[in-house]
Write a protein that holds these residues in place. Structure first.
Motif, short mmCIF file in Angstrom:
data_model
loop_
_atom_site.label_atom_id
_atom_site.label_comp_id
_atom_site.label_asym_id
_atom_site.label_seq_id
_atom_site.Cartn_x
_atom_site.Cartn_y
_atom_site.Cartn_z
N TYR A 105 0.72 -1.52 0.16
CA TYR A 105 0.65 -0.26 -0.20
C TYR A 105 0.65 0.75 -0.21
O TYR A 105 1.72 1.65 0.61
N ASN A 106 0.63 1.96 -1.15
CA ASN A 106 1.44 3.33 -1.28
C ASN A 106 2.95 3.47 -0.94
O ASN A 106 3.57 4.38 -1.09
N GLY A 107 3.32 2.75 -1.66
CA GLY A 107 4.94 1.86 -1.53
C GLY A 107 5.80 2.03 0.26
O GLY A 107 6.85 2.34 -0.41
N ASP A 108 4.26 2.20 0.89
CA ASP A 108 5.43 2.22 2.69
C ASP A 108 4.59 1.71 3.54
O ASP A 108 4.75 1.25 4.30
N ALA A 109 3.92 0.17 3.14
CA ALA A 109 3.24 -0.75 4.06
C ALA A 109 2.27 -2.35 3.59
O ALA A 109 2.49 -1.60 1.98
N ALA A 110 2.19 -2.61 4.19
CA ALA A 110 2.16 -3.78 3.56
C ALA A 110 1.89 -5.22 4.22
O ALA A 110 2.14 -5.09 5.68
N VAL A 111 1.11 -5.50 3.62
CA VAL A 111 0.58 -7.39 4.81
C VAL A 111 0.99 -8.04 3.77
O VAL A 111 0.22 -7.99 2.68
N LYS A 112 1.08 -9.16 4.49
CA LYS A 112 1.69 -10.07 3.89
C LYS A 112 0.53 -11.74 4.34
O LYS A 112 0.53 -11.69 5.71
N ASN A 113 0.09 -12.13 4.25
CA ASN A 113 -0.87 -13.21 4.01
C ASN A 113 -0.66 -14.61 3.49
O ASN A 113 -0.61 -15.07 2.55
N MET A 114 -0.23 -16.27 4.34
CA MET A 114 -0.79 -16.74 3.66
C MET A 114 -0.43 -18.20 4.94
O MET A 114 -1.05 -17.99 5.75
N ILE A 115 -0.82 -19.96 4.48
CA ILE A 115 -0.86 -21.06 5.48
C ILE A 115 0.41 -21.77 5.05
O ILE A 115 1.21 -21.90 4.03
N LEU A 116 1.30 -22.10 6.34
CA LEU A 116 2.28 -23.04 6.33
C LEU A 116 2.36 -24.06 7.36
O LEU A 116 1.53 -24.37 8.05
N ASP A 117 3.30 -24.83 6.53
CA ASP A 117 3.44 -26.14 7.16
C ASP A 117 4.29 -25.80 7.89
O ASP A 117 5.35 -25.44 7.59
N VAL A 118 4.54 -25.70 9.19
CA VAL A 118 6.02 -25.59 9.88
C VAL A 118 6.16 -26.68 10.87
O VAL A 118 5.83 -27.78 11.83
N VAL A 119 7.60 -27.10 10.54
CA VAL A 119 8.31 -27.94 11.53
C VAL A 119 9.22 -27.70 12.24
O VAL A 119 10.10 -27.03 12.18
N PHE A 120 9.29 -27.80 14.14
CA PHE A 120 10.32 -27.00 14.69
C PHE A 120 10.47 -28.24 14.82
O PHE A 120 9.92 -29.42 15.47
N ALA A 121 11.50 -28.59 15.31
CA ALA A 121 12.36 -29.49 15.93
C ALA A 121 13.09 -29.01 17.65
O ALA A 121 12.96 -28.13 17.71
N MET A 122 12.04 -30.54 18.49
CA MET A 122 11.74 -29.65 20.04
C MET A 122 12.15 -31.23 20.91
O MET A 122 12.86 -31.70 20.11
N PRO A 123 12.73 -30.57 21.66
CA PRO A 123 13.73 -31.45 22.53
C PRO A 123 13.73 -33.39 22.44
O PRO A 123 14.31 -34.35 22.97
N LYS A 124 12.30 -33.23 22.46
CA LYS A 124 11.06 -34.89 22.34
C LYS A 124 11.18 -35.06 21.15
O LYS A 124 10.32 -36.25 21.11
N GLY A 125 11.13 -34.60 20.23
CA GLY A 125 11.24 -34.29 18.56
C GLY A 125 10.81 -33.46 17.66
O GLY A 125 9.99 -32.45 18.77
N ASP A 126 10.71 -33.41 16.76
CA ASP A 126 9.73 -32.91 15.92
C ASP A 126 8.21 -32.41 16.39
O ASP A 126 7.46 -33.37 16.80
N MET A 127 8.34 -31.08 16.46
CA MET A 127 6.59 -31.20 16.21
C MET A 127 5.67 -30.26 14.71
O MET A 127 6.84 -29.56 14.52
N ASN A 128 4.59 -31.14 14.14
CA ASN A 128 4.32 -30.10 13.21
C ASN A 128 3.23 -29.15 13.54
O ASN A 128 2.21 -29.71 14.24
N ILE A 129 2.88 -28.58 12.71
CA ILE A 129 1.53 -27.75 12.96
C ILE A 129 0.98 -26.59 11.46
O ILE A 129 2.10 -26.22 10.54
N THR A 130 0.35 -26.65 11.16
CA THR A 130 0.05 -25.61 9.73
C THR A 130 -0.09 -24.13 10.42
O THR A 130 -1.60 -24.58 12.14
#
Length: 171
Positions: A105-130
């Motif tokens: 917007y107007n070259g000085d503000a922006a908004v990004k939207n998306m859906i992400l599949d995320v994998v976190f490495a955790m001490p007890k194993g991977d955690m998957n969330i969307t």
């Protein structure tokens, strides 16, 4: 009393249908609805920001994040600390095809939207969330900065039904 119970059941059913239809049908934005080509150089600059590891992407630590679990972080360092406390690191972040929208917007503000599949490495194993993600950017003195991020965990049909049931028990 019976009429009130029927009303609650109708409302609960409507809420469930709304959530179920939203999660299954509203995953891909309508083609051509949003301007996704204006300000091409600014778009490149926003895409080049590497927020996860680069504190210079945040304007004077003027960043507020809300994670999918509801935790609010005020500033990049507090956001990083939340991951360190849980022993979590990002393993992978994969955008869902067709869900990415960057509006400038107007070259000085922006908004990004998306859906992400995320994998976190955790001490007890991977955690998957969307996560359904919204990010906000501003441009100051010729440079783009990340100033706000909010992620909402995408729930399964079963999780939605459980949430509605819990809400009904409280009433």
């Amino acid at each position: 009393m019976k009429q009130q119970l029927n009303y609650k059941m109708i409302v609960a059913t409507a809420i469930i249908m709304l959530f179920v239809s939203t999660t299954t049908m509203a995953q891909v934005p309508p083609a051509g609805k949003y301007n996704t080509t204006n300000y091409p150089e600014d778009r490149k600059a926003i895409e080049a920001l590497q927020m996860i590891n680069d504190s210079t992407a945040y304007l004077n630590d003027d960043y507020i994040a809300v994670g999918p679990e509801g935790r609010v972080s005020y500033g990049f360092e507090q956001w990083k600390q939340g991951f360190a406390e849980k022993g979590a690191t990002f393993k992978s972040i994969t955008p869902r095809p067709g869900t990415y929208i960057l509006r400038v917007y107007n070259g000085d503000a922006a908004v990004k939207n998306m859906i992400l599949d995320v994998v976190f490495a955790m001490p007890k194993g991977d955690m998957n969330i969307t996560v359904i993600r919204t990010e906000t950017y501003i441009k100051q003195n010729g440079k783009w900065y990340f100033v706000g991020g909010q992620g909402t965990k995408l729930m399964s049909k079963e999780e939605i039904e459980q949430t509605v049931k819990k809400g009904m028990k409280k009433n």
